[in-house]
Design a protein around this motif. Structure first.
Motif, short mmCIF file in Angstrom:
data_model
loop_
_atom_site.label_atom_id
_atom_site.label_comp_id
_atom_site.label_asym_id
_atom_site.label_seq_id
_atom_site.Cartn_x
_atom_site.Cartn_y
_atom_site.Cartn_z
N ILE A 178 -9.27 -19.65 -23.40
CA ILE A 178 -10.05 -18.98 -24.73
C ILE A 178 -10.66 -17.75 -24.41
O ILE A 178 -11.38 -17.58 -23.32
CB ILE A 178 -10.97 -20.12 -25.31
N HIS A 179 -10.16 -16.73 -25.29
CA HIS A 179 -11.03 -15.58 -24.98
C HIS A 179 -11.71 -15.31 -26.46
O HIS A 179 -11.29 -16.01 -27.36
CB HIS A 179 -10.33 -14.37 -24.86
N SER A 180 -12.08 -14.19 -26.61
CA SER A 180 -12.86 -13.76 -28.05
C SER A 180 -12.75 -12.34 -28.15
O SER A 180 -13.04 -11.40 -27.45
CB SER A 180 -14.17 -14.26 -28.11
N SER A 215 -15.71 -11.68 -25.68
CA SER A 215 -16.83 -12.25 -25.79
C SER A 215 -17.02 -13.74 -25.68
O SER A 215 -17.80 -14.35 -26.08
CB SER A 215 -17.63 -11.82 -26.92
N GLU A 216 -16.11 -14.26 -25.04
CA GLU A 216 -16.16 -15.65 -24.52
C GLU A 216 -15.86 -15.67 -23.09
O GLU A 216 -14.81 -15.13 -22.57
CB GLU A 216 -15.00 -16.44 -25.52
N PHE A 217 -16.71 -16.49 -22.16
CA PHE A 217 -16.62 -16.49 -20.94
C PHE A 217 -15.08 -17.06 -20.37
O PHE A 217 -14.75 -17.97 -20.81
CB PHE A 217 -17.48 -17.29 -20.12
N CYS A 218 -14.48 -16.22 -19.76
CA CYS A 218 -12.76 -16.69 -19.41
C CYS A 218 -12.37 -16.66 -18.08
O CYS A 218 -11.23 -16.60 -17.57
CB CYS A 218 -11.88 -15.69 -20.32
N GLN A 221 -13.17 -12.58 -14.13
CA GLN A 221 -13.28 -10.81 -14.71
C GLN A 221 -13.44 -10.78 -16.08
O GLN A 221 -12.92 -9.60 -16.77
CB GLN A 221 -11.76 -10.28 -14.14
N HIS A 222 -14.06 -11.73 -16.67
CA HIS A 222 -14.56 -11.69 -18.03
C HIS A 222 -15.23 -10.25 -18.42
O HIS A 222 -15.03 -9.88 -19.55
CB HIS A 222 -15.10 -13.00 -18.33
N GLY A 223 -15.95 -9.94 -17.66
CA GLY A 223 -16.93 -8.95 -17.79
C GLY A 223 -15.99 -7.50 -17.91
O GLY A 223 -16.55 -6.54 -18.28
CU1 CUA Z 1 -11.33 -13.01 -22.05
CU2 CUA Z 1 -13.65 -13.38 -21.44
#
Ligand code: CUA
Length: 345
Positions: A178-180, A215-218, A221-223
Motif C-alpha cells: 500500500i502506497h498513498s 504518504s503511506e509507509f511502504c 525507501q518510502h521517504g
Molecule cells: Cu510508497 Cu511510501
C-alpha cells in the motif's frame, strides 16, 4: 504568625508556576505557527489546487475558532489568578450541583464541536465533486511512480503533466504494497491498494512544479518515493502528451549511438521499456523519454549526467534495497549509456 502570612510564600510560588505555564504555552503556540509559516516545498498553506484551497480555508477556520477558545481560557485564567491571588482558600465559595453552570459548560463545547463538524463535512463534500472519469492511472511501485496514459498509448515515470484549470482525474492502484498518492499543494491524498482501484480528482489552479510524495509507509525507501507534478497551460499539456506518445528518439552523438547499441545487449530490457526499441520490460520505469525528466531515482536527484552515472554505478548506494541492480561495466560503457539515456528527450 497569621494564617495569611503563612500562605504568602506558597501562593507566591503557585503564581510563579502559573505564569511559567502560561509563558510556556505561548512559546509552544509561537513555534507551531512559525513551523506552519516556514518556506520551502511543499507548503499546504500555498495551495495550487482546488482541494488544497478548500483544505487551507478549513484549516484557517478551525485555527480561528480554537484561537478564540484558547485566548478566552487564558484571559479568564489570568483574571482569576490575579484577582484572587491574596484570598485565603477558606473564603472560596464551593458550588456543588449547580445545574445552570453544568448545562452551560456542556453546551459550549458541544456547540464548538458541532461547528467544526459541519465545516469539515462541507469541505469534504466540496472536494468530492462529481467524477468526470480518469485521464490516467497512477501505479505505485516500491519505490517509484508509474503514470499510465493508456488512451494515448504511453507510460511515463516519476513526472507527470496536467493542464491548469481543468479537472485532473486520476485512478490509483499499486502492484506491491500500500502506497498513498499525495501532492500536498493540490490537496487530498488517497491510498494506493494492490488489487483495488481508488480515485482522486481536483482542479489545479496555479501553474507550477509541485512535489508529489508517498504518504503511506511502504518500506525502507518510502521517504525517497517522490514525483514531480507539473501544472501547465492546456496547450503545453497537449504538446507534452503529443511528445510523450512518440517513440524514443534516435541517438545522434557518437557516444549516444554506442550507448543505444550497448543497452540492447545488457540486461536493461528485462525491466525497462524504451518504445521504438526491442526493450519491453515492465518491472521498472519506462525510459522512452527519460532525458526529458527533471529528476532520476523517483525524483530524488536532479537529472544530470553526473547523477545518472553515479546511479548506474551503484544504485544501492543512492537508494538501498531498491530493485535496480548494479550492472558491472567499464566506465567508458557506463558513460555511453548515460549519453544515450540523456538524449532520450
Ligand atoms: Cu510508497 Cu511510501
Amino acid at each position: 504568625m497569621s494564617r495569611a502570612a503563612a500562605q504568602g510564600p506558597r501562593s507566591e510560588s503557585r503564581r510563579r508556576r502559573v505564569v511559567r505555564a502560561l509563558l510556556l504555552g505561548a512559546l509552544l503556540a509561537l513555534v507551531v505557527v512559525a513551523a506552519g509559516c516556514a518556506g520551502g516545498q511543499p507548503d499546504i498553506f500555498r495551495p495550487g489546487g482546488s482541494a488544497g484551497q478548500e483544505i487551507k480555508t478549513l484549516s484557517y477556520q478551525i485555527f480561528a475558532i480554537l484561537a478564540v477558545v484558547l485566548i478566552t481560557v487564558w484571559v479568564l485564567l489570568a483574571v482569576v489568578v490575579i484577582k484572587y491571588r491574596r484570598r485565603p482558600e477558606s473564603e472560596v465559595s464551593q458550588t456543588h450541583g449547580n445545574l445552570t453552570i453544568e448545562i452551560v459548560w456542556t453546551l459550549i463545547p458541544a456547540l464548538i464541536i458541532t461547528v467544526l463538524f459541519v465545516l469539515t463535512v462541507q469541505t469534504t463534500k466540496q472536494i468530492a465533486m462529481p467524477d468526470p472519469g480518469a485521464q490516467f492511472t497512477t501505479v505505485g511501485h516500491q519505490w517509484w511512480w508509474e503514470f499510465d496514459f493508456s488512451e494515448q498509448g504511453f507510460k511515463t515515470a516519476n513526472e507527470v503533466y496536467v493542464a491548469v484549470g481543468r479537472t485532473t482525474s486520476i485512478d490509483v492502484e499499486s502492484v506491491d504494497v500500500i502506497h498513498s498518492f499525495w501532492v500536498p499543494q493540490m490537496g487530498g491524498k488517497v491510498d494506493m491498494i494492490p488489487g483495488h482501484v481508488n480515485h482522486i480528482h481536483f482542479v489545479p489552479l496555479k501553474k507550477g512544479k509541485y512535489l508529489g510524495e508517498c504518504s503511506e509507509f511502504c518500506g525502507v525507501q518510502h521517504g525517497k518515493m517522490r514525483f514531480l507534478f507539473v501544472v501547465v497551460s492546456p496547450e503545453e499539456y497537449s504538446a507534452w502528451v503529443h511528445d510523450q506518445a512518440q517513440p524514443a528518439a534516435q541517438p545522434t552523438g557518437a557516444e549516444a549511438i554506442a550507448g543505444g547499441e550497448l543497452i540492447q545487449t545488457i540486461a536493461c530490457g528485462g525491466c525497462h521499456t524504451i518504445r521504438g526499441t526491442p526493450m519491453k520490460g515492465t518491472f521498472g520505469p519506462d525510459l522512452t523519454h527519460f532525458g526529458s525528466r527533471n529528476g532520476i531515482a523517483a525524483y530524488t536527484l536532479p537529472n544530470t549526467p553526473q547523477n545518472l552515472l553515479a546511479w548506474l554505478q551503484d544504485p544501492q548506494a543512492i537508494k538501498p534495497e531498491c530493485t535496480m541492480p548494479q550492472i558491472p561495466l567499464p566506465l567508458r560503457e557506463q558513460q555511453q549509456l548515460v549519453a544515450y539515456l540523456e538524449e532520450l528527450k
